[in-house]
Design an enzyme around this catalytic site. Sequence first.
Site, mmCIF file in Angstrom:
data_model
loop_
_atom_site.group_PDB
_atom_site.id
_atom_site.type_symbol
_atom_site.label_atom_id
_atom_site.label_comp_id
_atom_site.label_asym_id
_atom_site.label_seq_id
_atom_site.Cartn_x
_atom_site.Cartn_y
_atom_site.Cartn_z
ATOM 1 N N GLU B 63 0.814 -1.222 0.000
ATOM 2 C CA GLU B 63 0.000 0.000 0.000
ATOM 3 C C GLU B 63 0.843 1.264 0.000
ATOM 4 O O GLU B 63 0.513 2.229 -0.683
ATOM 5 C CB GLU B 63 -0.956 0.017 1.198
ATOM 6 N N HIS B 132 -11.077 -4.877 10.454
ATOM 7 C CA HIS B 132 -11.776 -4.926 9.167
ATOM 8 C C HIS B 132 -13.179 -4.308 9.221
ATOM 9 O O HIS B 132 -13.980 -4.557 8.327
ATOM 10 C CB HIS B 132 -11.930 -6.378 8.696
HETATM 11 C C1 LIG Z 1 -2.164 -4.361 4.650
HETATM 12 C C2 LIG Z 1 -3.211 -5.235 4.090
HETATM 13 N N1 LIG Z 1 -3.487 -5.163 2.777
HETATM 14 C C3 LIG Z 1 -4.415 -5.957 2.226
HETATM 15 C C4 LIG Z 1 -5.096 -6.849 2.986
HETATM 16 C C5 LIG Z 1 -6.178 -7.718 2.368
HETATM 17 N N2 LIG Z 1 -5.706 -9.075 2.261
HETATM 18 C C6 LIG Z 1 -5.964 -9.959 3.235
HETATM 19 S S1 LIG Z 1 -5.231 -11.402 2.947
HETATM 20 C C7 LIG Z 1 -4.559 -10.877 1.516
HETATM 21 C C8 LIG Z 1 -3.720 -11.803 0.729
HETATM 22 C C9 LIG Z 1 -2.520 -12.239 1.494
HETATM 23 O O1 LIG Z 1 -1.888 -13.244 0.815
HETATM 24 P P1 LIG Z 1 -0.726 -14.102 1.463
HETATM 25 O O2 LIG Z 1 0.164 -13.241 2.269
HETATM 26 O O3 LIG Z 1 -0.113 -14.852 0.355
HETATM 27 O O4 LIG Z 1 -1.456 -15.086 2.469
HETATM 28 P P2 LIG Z 1 -2.543 -16.202 2.135
HETATM 29 O O5 LIG Z 1 -3.868 -15.538 2.266
HETATM 30 O O6 LIG Z 1 -2.293 -16.713 0.782
HETATM 31 O O7 LIG Z 1 -2.380 -17.237 3.191
HETATM 32 C C10 LIG Z 1 -4.918 -9.571 1.261
HETATM 33 C C11 LIG Z 1 -4.534 -8.809 0.067
HETATM 34 C C12 LIG Z 1 -4.814 -6.881 4.367
HETATM 35 N N3 LIG Z 1 -5.474 -7.697 5.202
HETATM 36 N N4 LIG Z 1 -3.863 -6.081 4.890
#
Ligand SMILES: Cc1ncc(C[n+]2csc(CCOP(=O)(O)OP(=O)(O)O)c2C)c(N)n1
Lengths: 333, 337
Positions: B63, B132
């Site tokens: 971000e 959230h």
């Molecule tokens: C700072 C932030 N940006 C965006 C999100 C929204 N978000 C939640 S999980 C996620 C994907 C994360 O992917 P990863 O780190 O690969 O973990 P996975 O869900 O695949 O276990 C996103 C974009 C968030 N929670 N926090």
Amino acid sequence: MSADRQKVASVPSQRSKDQFLELYRQMVLIRRFEERAAEAYTQGKIGGFLHLAIGEEPANVGVMAALRSDDDVFTHYRSHGQALARGMDPKAVMAELFGRATGVSKGRGGSMHLASLEHHFWGGYAIVGGHIPMAVGMAVAHQYTGSDRVVVCIFGDGAVNTGAFHEALNMAGVWRLPIVFVVSNNLYGMGTAINRSSAVTEVYKRAAAYNMPGVRANGNDVLETEATVREAVEKARAGEGPSLVELMTYRFRGHSMADPELYRSKEEVEQWKARDPIAAFRRRLEEEGIATAAEFEAIDRRVAETVDEAVRFANESPEPDPATLFDHVYVNP
Amino acid sequence: MNTSRKLTMARAISEAIAQEIERDDRVFVMGEDVGIYGGIFSATAGLYEKFGPEQVMDTPISETGFIGAALGLAMEGMRPIVELMFVDFFGVCMDQIYNHIAKNIYFSGGNVRVPLVLMTATGGGYNDAGQHSQCLWGTFAHLPGLKVVIPSTPFDAKGLMISAIRDDNPVIYMFHKGLMGLGWMTLIKDTTGPVPEEPYTIPFGRADIKREGNDVTIISVSMGVYQSLEAAKELERAGISAEVIDLRTLVPLDRETIAESVKKTRRVLVVDEDYLSYGMTGEIAATVMELAFDYLDAPVKRLAVPDVPIPYSRPLEQFVLPSAPKIVEAVKELLYS
Ligand SMILES: Cc1ncc(C[n+]2csc(CCOP(=O)(O)OP(=O)(O)O)c2C)c(N)n1
Ligand SMILES: [Mg+2]
């Protein structure tokens, strides 16, 4: 999956039958627990989004198996499996998912914010990358006090592009901290495939930038995962500094229960499911004559009871009382 | 304008963006999963298919990086709409928002333009816990340099988005997840509302009187407007005529409409899904004191989220969030006690 690893972990051959069966039990527990959680979600008993780790059980279990009970764990929101593998009570975890007063976080945190100090499980965190700096801080404290506890910080492949990841790993590298960073690389961050978000898709290679070893292991192999993490943890405990361990895995379900999965093909998912890591582990133990089908079935039955009991407990537990609303905002209100 | 067509808020927003891209190819969308996924709350659904990855750009979970990059795009004359998936994630990139995006016009002595829209999802009510479920518009309205836009209907959503895109200042555009009309998460009964097909703008700083009344003024934004209108119907059955004002933008704030209404009704309730202390309700109360103190028959009343992180537990969450029945009760207290 590519076999491209900096180092192949050695699988210890000397291990008791009970240990093998315990690893199996934990993985099946996570699978069944999460299936029931998904069901409860569709019944409206669990709210929010609900992120499941079905398919990633070996990565969850292997990491925890490599730790001492007083080592410290920080993780992200996809953490039911890690909490269970850490030995947290399935009843209290399910109750938290149901938002009940008997939940591990007393219904305040829910699925994404499981915490249990008793288990040195310092929480699931819902801001991607948000927990990495605090894990480093705890490692600074261990170094300062001369404690031999090691911190393990788990996050996804998506988290490695946050500023917090870079800042935190650099500090750990400079200060040679007793911490192991574990990335569960399930190839996607929400709907974005890793090659669309990361300039270098082999996450372990990033370790070079922070002067720490980087290792990639098959996160769908619980033994390889455990051995790889154990080696990194023991290094950290011996004062040899931090490591980055990349566990290759795959989530069978959507990012959350609300994911239409338009970003990957059904065939891709089916291919991974066909290589179900729990079934593969069981087959391997059977083929090597370590345990029999009857023994696995007995475990399956016990797990089913545990999960039934967890759901029953959650269902029957009281909701938090609004009179307690302001509890826990501050330590001393 | 023909208003017989009905759309969800999500469709209204994505249509506004699409029409602006067609009008001006410097309009540019970026954010996490805004492309192939269509935005997790569908605010950008269909745009990737229509305009391709050059103009609808998926970003890493970075971000600070991509919201800061949107500022650079804007300074070069592009018109980025950059999505912060949930407003709760603002902490990660607040330096870019507050210290850079909101101040660059000032620091250049007015020479730089920052035609940037920061679009973000707000609100709770579906058990998503404290990282959230927040609204946080008060936080953004507090510091100078940003315009703060909060639609409550599909109609307003489209017009305000088009105004936001055409504005040369940075605008934070905050939609409520529960108002988007998504099949899998909706917190309202009417998931669609009339939206004209042709592009139109709604000026900032002009509150909308969503319902006229004489006995009490209820002031709110977003989900709070929806709940206030429901409450007003209920109050009508009890013989109370409530006026409902939708501020629509907190910066600029339409203080005049607030004062005029209070002069008529003499009683005010401010409803806010953001935290109680140091926020929108306090600002409105102060405005009423400054502009209409002599007309008040009762102290300004506030209904907002008490100063506690949004709890996950359903009954606790419902306990802290405003609702139509709570608004009815608060109005009755205001009138009869
Ligand atoms: C700072 C932030 N940006 C965006 C999100 C929204 N978000 C939640 S999980 C996620 C994907 C994360 O992917 P990863 O780190 O690969 O973990 P996975 O869900 O695949 O276990 C996103 C974009 C968030 N929670 N926090
Ligand atoms: Mg991932």
